[in-house]
Scaffold this motif. Structure first.
Motif, short mmCIF file in Angstrom:
data_model
loop_
_atom_site.label_atom_id
_atom_site.label_comp_id
_atom_site.label_asym_id
_atom_site.label_seq_id
_atom_site.Cartn_x
_atom_site.Cartn_y
_atom_site.Cartn_z
N LEU A 8 -3.58 1.98 2.04
CA LEU A 8 -4.40 1.60 0.89
C LEU A 8 -4.92 0.17 1.00
CD1 LEU A 8 -1.81 3.13 -1.54
CD2 LEU A 8 -4.00 4.14 -0.91
N PRO A 9 -6.22 -0.04 0.75
CA PRO A 9 -6.79 -1.38 0.90
C PRO A 9 -6.30 -2.39 -0.14
CG PRO A 9 -8.42 0.15 -0.01
CD PRO A 9 -7.21 0.96 0.37
N ASP A 10 -5.87 -1.95 -1.33
CA ASP A 10 -5.44 -2.88 -2.37
C ASP A 10 -3.94 -3.16 -2.35
OD1 ASP A 10 -8.02 -3.17 -3.31
OD2 ASP A 10 -7.82 -1.51 -4.72
N ALA A 11 -3.21 -2.53 -1.46
CA ALA A 11 -1.78 -2.76 -1.35
C ALA A 11 -1.50 -3.86 -0.33
CB ALA A 11 -1.08 -1.46 -0.95
N PRO A 12 -0.31 -4.45 -0.36
CA PRO A 12 0.01 -5.49 0.63
C PRO A 12 -0.12 -4.97 2.05
CG PRO A 12 1.66 -5.43 -1.10
CD PRO A 12 0.78 -4.23 -1.30
N LYS A 13 -0.55 -5.84 2.94
CA LYS A 13 -0.69 -5.48 4.35
C LYS A 13 0.69 -5.10 4.90
CE LYS A 13 -2.02 -7.40 8.77
NZ LYS A 13 -2.32 -8.62 9.51
N PRO A 14 0.80 -3.95 5.57
CA PRO A 14 2.08 -3.57 6.16
C PRO A 14 2.59 -4.63 7.15
CG PRO A 14 0.60 -1.70 6.17
CD PRO A 14 -0.21 -2.91 5.78
N VAL A 15 3.89 -4.88 7.11
CA VAL A 15 4.48 -5.87 8.02
C VAL A 15 4.96 -5.21 9.31
CG1 VAL A 15 5.14 -7.41 6.14
CG2 VAL A 15 6.78 -5.72 6.97
N ALA A 16 4.76 -3.90 9.43
CA ALA A 16 5.14 -3.14 10.62
C ALA A 16 4.23 -1.90 10.68
CB ALA A 16 6.61 -2.73 10.53
N PRO A 17 4.34 -1.08 11.73
CA PRO A 17 3.47 0.10 11.84
C PRO A 17 3.95 1.25 10.94
CG PRO A 17 4.83 -0.10 13.80
CD PRO A 17 5.13 -1.30 12.95
N TYR A 18 3.42 1.32 9.73
CA TYR A 18 3.75 2.39 8.79
C TYR A 18 2.62 2.58 7.79
CZ TYR A 18 5.25 -1.61 5.92
OH TYR A 18 5.30 -2.79 5.24
#
Length: 130
Positions: A8-18
């Motif tokens: 999702l573009p409005d959620a925090p950027k993932p800190v790992a591949p998920y």
């Protein structure tokens, strides 16, 4: 049955591949969120359990909203704390404000030795699609 993977573009950027969430069989599995800033990932995580609990819940609400859901759809929560004894009571006070007293999800809370990005709390959720 096939899964739907939500990034999702409005959620925090993932800190790992998920993915932010994965939907399967009427359930939406929301990846654990930290107290990262959803707009500027370079900002530091706020200090203290109070600020981090609110930020984590705000981030989870963003993910749920991106999937067309709200906290009212949540049926199960897992909470991870790096200072279980020190932060459990204060986290509970804040957490309780996000759910109606008669509609609280099932929950597990565990102490852990560390979390990504130096966070002191991480929460994941399982929601159901109405």
């Amino acid at each position: 049955m096939h899964a739907i993977f939500h990034l999702l573009p409005d959620a925090p950027k993932p800190v790992a591949p998920y993915s932010h969430a994965v939907e399967a069989g009427g359930f939406v599995f929301v990846t654990g969120q930290l107290a990262t800033d959803p707009v500027d990932d370079s900002l530091p995580i706020p200090p203290g359990i109070e600020a981090q609990t609110h930020k984590v819940m705000d981030n989870l609400i963003r993910v749920l909203k991106g999937c067309g859901l709200t906290l009212a759809n949540v049926v199960c929560v897992r909470i991870f704390l790096t200072d279980f004894n020190g932060d459990y009571a204060k986290m509970n006070e804040i957490y309780a404000t996000y759910f109606a007293a008669d509609k609280r999800p099932a929950r597990t809370t565990v102490g852990v030795t560390g979390l990504a990005r130096g966070g002191i709390i991480e929460i994941d959720m399982i929601a159901i699609r109405p």
